[in-house]
Write a protein that holds these residues in place. Structure first.
Motif, short mmCIF file in Angstrom:
data_model
loop_
_atom_site.label_atom_id
_atom_site.label_comp_id
_atom_site.label_asym_id
_atom_site.label_seq_id
_atom_site.Cartn_x
_atom_site.Cartn_y
_atom_site.Cartn_z
N GLU A 2 0.82 -1.28 -0.07
CA GLU A 2 -0.04 -0.01 0.04
C GLU A 2 0.94 1.23 -0.08
O GLU A 2 1.82 1.22 0.91
CB GLU A 2 -0.85 0.07 1.39
N ARG A 3 0.66 2.17 -0.90
CA ARG A 3 1.35 3.50 -1.04
C ARG A 3 0.66 4.27 0.20
O ARG A 3 -0.43 4.48 0.52
CB ARG A 3 1.12 4.31 -2.33
N ARG A 4 1.61 4.76 1.17
CA ARG A 4 1.17 5.50 2.36
C ARG A 4 1.21 7.02 2.25
O ARG A 4 0.29 7.59 2.60
CB ARG A 4 2.01 5.14 3.69
N LYS A 5 2.55 7.39 1.49
CA LYS A 5 2.37 8.91 1.13
C LYS A 5 3.44 9.03 -0.25
O LYS A 5 4.03 8.18 -0.67
CB LYS A 5 3.47 9.32 2.30
N HIS A 6 3.22 10.13 -0.74
CA HIS A 6 3.95 10.76 -1.94
C HIS A 6 4.38 12.02 -1.67
O HIS A 6 3.35 12.91 -1.47
CB HIS A 6 3.07 10.19 -3.08
N PHE A 23 5.83 3.15 1.04
CA PHE A 23 4.95 2.03 0.89
C PHE A 23 5.25 1.17 2.27
O PHE A 23 6.00 1.11 2.72
CB PHE A 23 5.37 1.05 -0.40
N GLU A 24 4.11 0.44 2.25
CA GLU A 24 4.19 -0.37 3.52
C GLU A 24 3.32 -1.75 3.25
O GLU A 24 2.31 -1.62 2.48
CB GLU A 24 3.19 0.35 4.88
N ASP A 25 3.82 -2.85 3.57
CA ASP A 25 3.20 -4.10 3.51
C ASP A 25 3.53 -5.10 4.36
O ASP A 25 4.72 -5.41 4.68
CB ASP A 25 3.33 -4.76 2.11
N ALA A 26 2.46 -5.36 5.41
CA ALA A 26 2.62 -6.32 6.59
C ALA A 26 4.04 -5.93 7.43
O ALA A 26 4.64 -6.96 7.73
CB ALA A 26 2.55 -7.79 6.14
N GLY A 27 4.08 -4.63 7.58
CA GLY A 27 5.19 -4.29 8.77
C GLY A 27 6.50 -4.11 8.26
O GLY A 27 7.18 -3.76 8.73
N HIS A 28 6.56 -4.25 6.73
CA HIS A 28 7.78 -4.07 5.86
C HIS A 28 7.69 -2.60 5.21
O HIS A 28 6.44 -2.52 4.72
CB HIS A 28 8.20 -4.91 5.09
N TRP A 29 8.51 -1.87 5.16
CA TRP A 29 8.42 -0.50 4.54
C TRP A 29 9.43 -0.10 3.54
O TRP A 29 10.49 -0.87 3.67
CB TRP A 29 8.70 0.73 5.73
N TRP A 30 8.84 0.55 2.33
CA TRP A 30 9.92 0.66 1.29
C TRP A 30 9.72 2.27 1.12
O TRP A 30 8.57 2.85 1.20
CB TRP A 30 9.37 0.07 0.12
N VAL A 31 11.12 2.84 0.59
CA VAL A 31 11.01 4.12 0.19
C VAL A 31 11.50 4.12 -1.13
O VAL A 31 12.52 3.36 -1.38
CB VAL A 31 11.81 5.08 1.07
N GLU A 32 10.60 4.81 -2.07
CA GLU A 32 11.15 4.78 -3.64
C GLU A 32 11.42 6.40 -3.77
O GLU A 32 10.57 7.29 -3.77
CB GLU A 32 10.16 4.07 -4.49
N SER A 33 12.69 6.49 -4.31
CA SER A 33 13.13 7.73 -4.96
C SER A 33 12.97 7.66 -6.46
O SER A 33 14.03 6.90 -6.89
CB SER A 33 14.31 8.17 -4.32
N ARG A 34 12.20 8.46 -7.03
CA ARG A 34 12.20 8.58 -8.45
C ARG A 34 12.69 9.64 -9.27
O ARG A 34 12.34 10.80 -8.86
CB ARG A 34 10.78 8.07 -8.91
N PHE A 47 13.05 -1.27 4.46
CA PHE A 47 13.11 -1.08 6.09
C PHE A 47 12.20 -1.95 6.71
O PHE A 47 11.12 -2.38 6.30
CB PHE A 47 12.97 0.31 6.41
N ASP A 48 12.69 -2.34 8.03
CA ASP A 48 11.69 -3.05 8.98
C ASP A 48 10.81 -2.34 9.77
O ASP A 48 10.16 -3.08 10.40
CB ASP A 48 12.51 -4.09 9.82
N ALA A 49 10.93 -1.22 9.64
CA ALA A 49 9.98 -0.22 10.56
C ALA A 49 9.91 1.09 10.12
O ALA A 49 10.54 1.66 9.23
CB ALA A 49 10.72 -0.13 12.25
N GLU A 50 8.83 1.71 10.49
CA GLU A 50 8.37 3.06 9.84
C GLU A 50 9.33 4.14 10.29
O GLU A 50 9.51 5.15 9.33
CB GLU A 50 7.02 3.54 10.39
N GLU A 51 9.87 4.30 11.35
CA GLU A 51 10.59 5.40 11.84
C GLU A 51 11.90 5.34 10.96
O GLU A 51 12.28 6.67 10.45
CB GLU A 51 11.18 4.98 13.28
#
Length: 71
Positions: A2-6, A23-34, A47-51
């Motif tokens: 799920e995309r959380r922020k943009h 992005f977040e999926d089941a407690g795993h977080w991704w940051v995409e720089s485009r 990442f393993d956490a939001e912080e």
């Protein structure tokens, strides 16, 4: 996933546009720089956490630009 922020640097054009996604999926977080819009180059950080993901976002948004969050 799920995309959380943009965020967008406020600049139009294929060469100047920058986007940062969180992005977040089941407690795993991704940051995409485009760079360059939808067809541009992307770099992804996992990442393993939001912080720490938000720390990464903060660093990316420190780049020049009129950064704004899109909804």
């Amino acid at each position: 996933m799920e995309r959380r922020k943009h965020w967008w640097n406020g600049t139009w054009g294929r060469l100047a546009r920058r986007d940062v996604y969180l992005f977040e999926d089941a407690g795993h977080w991704w940051v995409e720089s485009r760079e360059g819009g939808a067809d541009g180059r992307a770099r992804t950080y996992e990442f393993d956490a939001e912080e720490p993901a938000m720390d990464c976002v903060s660093g990316l948004l420190a780049q020049p630009g009129d950064w704004r969050e899109l909804h």
